[in-house]
Design an enzyme around this catalytic site. Structure first.
Site, short mmCIF file in Angstrom:
data_model
loop_
_atom_site.label_atom_id
_atom_site.label_comp_id
_atom_site.label_asym_id
_atom_site.label_seq_id
_atom_site.Cartn_x
_atom_site.Cartn_y
_atom_site.Cartn_z
N CYS A 23 43.90 39.19 33.26
CA CYS A 23 42.51 38.77 32.97
C CYS A 23 41.52 39.80 33.51
CB CYS A 23 42.26 37.41 33.60
SG CYS A 23 40.59 36.80 33.35
N CYS A 28 38.31 38.41 34.97
CA CYS A 28 38.45 37.81 36.31
C CYS A 28 38.55 38.90 37.37
CB CYS A 28 39.71 36.95 36.41
SG CYS A 28 40.04 35.89 35.00
N ASP A 29 39.24 39.97 37.07
CA ASP A 29 39.66 40.90 38.13
C ASP A 29 39.04 42.29 38.08
OD1 ASP A 29 41.29 38.87 39.02
OD2 ASP A 29 43.06 39.58 37.95
#
Ligand code: NAP
Length: 302
Positions: free
Chosen positions: A132, A135-136
């Protein structure tokens, strides 16, 4: 004591929320149960082909859909459905903290990311290996990272990562990006931080406690601290299968033109079905069709 609804929708992505919006406007008492608010599109950096938005993040698009559904009185429940069983008046939808009785059910459980299938992938997940980018990406500020894959997910993830990392390799097994949308591919080619590494894939992940490098099948080694795996999806159809729903050879739910499954009263919509185009607009359309047919069935049975 079970809570009673006309329609229970499993999945809070584009298909589930659009079904809920339609159902609520048909004045059906509607609940959406979801493990991921907004669904997997919230992991997409940019959506550029949803009508009425030139460009919007997946998260923002889904916040708006959720607000629309909530504004119409749809109940949104964060929860996990374990079983769906037939009752005299419809279905019993049960989970660890759920006990719902509904006349009809729409499965809109979407897809999940596929793994690359290389050794030590699980061990290094969260230690450099990610599924992701949205997300990261921010954890890789100033670092070198790689993305593997050649579809829209891989290309848009590389574009996002270039806003944080110093260098982004996109490792793709073909000789050109034929699968991704040309608009994204053009942006990729213009981006000086992104280097396409074509005709190869990943053979080995290197690093003791965290990712330090990836070895490629062409013999090259890329020193990266992050690897973003974007090699496609597989359907979240276990619940469907356990509920007696027929799946195709790739485990996608088979539906008819009204989004019915083979189980009467159980509909399916969005990426979990065997439709031909995994796109938000298609998922929304299928959600609308499923809710409309469910409404017709409920009205006819009164
Ligand atoms: P996808 O289109 O299925 O692409 C998966 C990519 O992974 C392909 O390029 C495939 O290579 C590659 N791949 C598969 N297995 C591999 C392996 N073992 N090793 C190396 N590479 C491998 O999946 P997606 O990109 O996640 O997109 C899914 C759907 O969502 C599409 O409809 C897409 O348009 C949509 N989407 C849209 C957006 C957006 O517009 N913002 C963002 C994300 C997703 P081959 O090309 O050789 O098969």
């Amino acid at each position: 004591m079970a809570e009673n609804y006309d329609i229970a929708i499993v999945g809070g992505g584009p298909a589930g929320l659009t079904a809920a919006i339609y159902a609520a406007r048909y004045k059906l008492n509607t609940v959406v149960i979801t493990t991921q608010r907004g669904g997997m599109i919230t992991e997409s950096f940019k959506v550029g082909n949803f009508p009425s938005y030139d460009e919007i993040t997946g998260t923002e698009l889904m916040k708006r859909m959720e607000a629309h559904a909530s504004g119409l009185g749809v109940k949104l429940v964060d929860g996990y459905v374990e079983t769906i069983s037939k009752t005299e008046s419809g279905f019993l939808v049960k989970g660890p903290s759920l006990d719902i009785q509904s006349k009809e059910v729409i499965l809109a459980t979407g897809q999940k990311k596929r793994k690359l299938g290389v050794e030590r992938e699980d061990e290094l997940a969260g230690k450099g290996v990610s599924y992701c980018a949205i997300c990261d990406a921010a954890f890789f500020r100033g670092e070198k990272v790689a993305v593997v894959g050649g579809g829209d997910s891989a290309v848009t993830s590389a574009l996002l990562l270039s806003q944080f990392a110093d260098k982004v390799y996109i490792v793709y097994r073909r000789d050109k990006f034929f699968r991704a949308e040309p608009t994204w591919v053009e942006q990729l080619k213009k981006n000086s931080k992104i280097e396409p590494v074509l005709n190869t894939t990943i053979s080995k992940l290197v690093g003791e406690n965290a990712l330090e490098a990836i070895e490629l099948t062409n013999g090259r080694t890329l020193e990266v601290t992050g690897l973003f795996v974007e090699v496609g999806e597989k359907p979240n159809s276990t619940l469907a299968k356990e509920s007696g729903v027929a799946l195709d050879e790739h485990d996608y739910i088979i539906t008819d033109d009204e989004q019915r499954t083979n189980v009467p009263g159980l509909f399916a919509a969005g990426d979990v079905t065997n439709n031909k185009l995994k796109q938000v607009v298609v998922a929304c359309a299928e959600g609308a069709i499923a809710a409309t047919q469910a409404y017709k069935d409920i009205s006819a049975s009164k």
